[in-house]
Scaffold this active site. Structure first.
Site, PDB file in Angstrom:
ATOM      1  N   LYS A  54      -2.276  -1.734  -2.868  1.00  0.00           N
ATOM      2  CA  LYS A  54      -1.885  -0.653  -1.925  1.00  0.00           C
ATOM      3  C   LYS A  54      -2.296  -1.297  -0.315  1.00  0.00           C
ATOM      4  CE  LYS A  54      -3.273   2.943  -5.186  1.00  0.00           C
ATOM      5  NZ  LYS A  54      -4.301   4.176  -5.398  1.00  0.00           N
ATOM      6  N   LYS A  66      -0.116  -0.587 -17.040  1.00  0.00           N
ATOM      7  CA  LYS A  66      -0.697   0.690 -16.823  1.00  0.00           C
ATOM      8  C   LYS A  66      -0.389   1.861 -17.499  1.00  0.00           C
ATOM      9  CE  LYS A  66      -1.664   1.082 -12.453  1.00  0.00           C
ATOM     10  NZ  LYS A  66      -1.984   1.445 -10.949  1.00  0.00           N
ATOM     11  N   GLU A 102      -5.082  -0.592 -18.636  1.00  0.00           N
ATOM     12  CA  GLU A 102      -5.648   0.578 -18.190  1.00  0.00           C
ATOM     13  C   GLU A 102      -6.055   1.697 -19.253  1.00  0.00           C
ATOM     14  OE1 GLU A 102      -3.821   4.172 -15.963  1.00  0.00           O
ATOM     15  OE2 GLU A 102      -3.665   2.491 -14.740  1.00  0.00           O
ATOM     16  N   ASP A 111     -10.172   3.804 -15.741  1.00  0.00           N
ATOM     17  CA  ASP A 111      -9.866   4.782 -14.639  1.00  0.00           C
ATOM     18  C   ASP A 111     -10.087   6.080 -14.907  1.00  0.00           C
ATOM     19  OD1 ASP A 111      -7.990   4.877 -12.513  1.00  0.00           O
ATOM     20  OD2 ASP A 111      -6.449   5.891 -13.704  1.00  0.00           O
TER      21      ASP A 111
END
Length: 355
Positions: A179, A211, A244, A271
Site C-alpha cells: 500500500k 490471499k 492468509e 489476518d
C-alpha cells in the site's frame, strides 16, 4: 503530431562540469538494477528491484516541476550566476530519511553543487536543528529544493513512524505492505528500512502470497497450496510462500495439509485475529492461540488493527512479523525546510512554534 518528451529541461550548469569540489559528496545511486559499488557508502541501502529506476523517478519529479519553461520565477528574480548557501532545517522531531536520495537529486540538477550533512539516514533530528547545507548556483538549488524536500519529508515521515512501531513491536519485526504511493514503491520501502523496519514483498513477482481471493477462486486452502507447490516445481522457482488465514479452522487446515505433503509454504498470515474492544484495548487471544497452534513450524505474520497503540501488545504474542499498511498509505510528512536566510527562518519558526 507526436513529440518526444525531454526529461532534462531543469538542468542548469553555470560552472564547468569539472569544477573543483570543495566537499566530499556521498556516492549517489543511479538505478536499482545496476547498483554496483555505488551503495557501499550509504547508511541504509535501498531494497533490490529488477526493473525500478531511481534516476527515472527523479527525472519525472523534476520534469513535472519544470514543465516546458523551467523555473520562470528564478529566471525573473535571480541573476543566473549568483551563488548562495542554503541550510536544511528540521521543524519537528523525528527520524531523517532521504539524504542519499537528496544527493542524487542535487547531482542530477547540477553536479557542481556542494552538499554537506551533519546527520545520516536513520539519525534522529530535533526541532530547530540545522542538519545539512548545500552551496552553489542559486537557480540550481531552488530548482532542486521542492523535489528534494518532497522526497525527504515523505521518507522521513515513514521512517519516523516505522521507528516508533518497530521499537514497540519488539521482539516481533514490523513490515510495510504494498500500500505505497504509485511509482514510489521502492522509495517508500527504502524509508521503512531506514526507520528500522523490514520489507515485505516488493511486488507481485518476488513472493507467492495466497490471499482470500486466491483461496476462494482456487477452491479452498488446500487446493491453493497444492497448486502453488505444483507451479513452483514445474517452473523451477524457489521463493517465499505465504498464505492468509482468517479463522482458526483455516490455520488447522493449513497445518494439516503441511503435515501430509511436502510444501513450499514458509509463512502463515493471521489476518484480523486482533479484536478491538469497546474500551479501546484489543483482544489478542485468538492471535496467540493461532501462533501457539503453529508452534514455530512456519513464520507467522499478524495483520489488521495494527496501530502504534496496539502494536506492543500484538508483539508479545510470539508472532514473527507484524504488517501495517499505515506505514506508507497514511504517512504524515516530517516538516523540513531548506532556507537561504536561516536566521530569519529560525525567527519565524520560533514565532510559530516550528523551530
Amino acid at each position: 503530431m507526436s513529440r518526444a518528451i525531454s526529461f532534462r529541461p531543469f538542468l542548469h550548469h553555470p560552472h564547468p562540469i569539472n569544477a573543483p569540489r570543495l566537499l566530499v559528496k556521498m556516492s549517489a545511486v543511479s538505478t536499482i538494477s545496476n547498483l554496483g559499488k555505488a551503495v557501499e557508502s550509504l547508511a541504509v541501502k535501498p531494497p533490490a528491484h529488477p526493473t525500478y529506476d531511481l534516476k527515472g523517478v527523479i527525472h519525472l519529479a523534476l520534469s513535472e516541476d519544470a514543465g516546458d519553461r523551467g523555473d520562470v520565477t528564478c529566471k525573473a528574480t535571480i541573476p543566473v550566476d549568483m551563488e548562495v548557501e542554503a541550510h536544511f532545517l528540521a521543524k519537528e522531531d523525528g527520524i531523517i530519511a532521504g539524504i542519499a536520495l537528496a544527493e542524487m537529486i542535487f547531482d542530477e540538477v547540477d553536479p557542481t553543487l556542494e552538499v554537506e550533512w551533519s546527520r545520516k539516514d536513520g539519525d534522529k533530528v530535533h526541532k530547530g536543528l540545522q542538519f545539512g547545507k548545500v552551496h552553489g548556483n542559486a537557480h540550481s538549488i531552488i530548482v532542486a529544493e521542492r523535489v528534494v524536500l518532497n522526497f525527504m519529508q515523505r521518507m522521513s515521515g515513514i521512517a519516523t513512524l516505522t521507528k516508533a512501531m518497530a521499537d514497540a513491536a519488539n521482539p516481533a519485526y514490523i513490515l510495510e505492505t504494498r500500500k505505497t504511493a504509485p511509482g514510489l514503491r521502492l522509495v517508500d520501502k527504502w524509508a521503512v528500512l531506514i526507520g528500522g523496519g523490514r520489507n515485505h514483498r516488493m511486488g507481485l513477482f518476488d513472493m507467492v502470497m495466497i490471499k482470500d481471493n486466491h483461496i476462494s477462486t482456487a477452491g479452498g486452502v488446500s487446493e491453493a497450496l497444492k497448486s502453488v507447490d505444483q507451479y513452483l516445481e514445474q517452473n523451477s522457482l524457489q521463493m517465499g510462500v505465504e498464505i492468509e488465514t482468517r479463522t482458526l479452522e483455516e490455520v488447522h487446515e493449513v497445518l494439516q495439509f503441511a503435515s501430509k505433503t511436502k510444501t513450499s509454504l514458509t509463512r502463515i498470515m493471521l489476518d484480523n485475529m486482533i479484536v478491538p474492544l469497546p474500551n479501546g484495548d484489543i483482544d489478542v487471544s485468538m492471535l496467540k492461540e493461532a501462533v501457539d497452534l503453529i508452534g514455530g513450524r512456519f513464520e507467522t505474520e499478524a495483520s489488521g488493527n495494527v496501530t502504534l497503540e496496539t502494536v506492543h501488545k500484538i508483539g508479545q504474542t510470539g508472532v514473527t512479523y507484524i504488517s501495517s499498511g499505515a506505514l506508507t498509505h497514511s504517512v504524515k510528512a516530517l516538516d523540513i525546510s531548506l532556507k537561504i536566510d536561516t536566521e530569519l527562518a529560525l525567527e519565524v519558526g520560533r514565532r510559530t512554534k516550528r523551530a
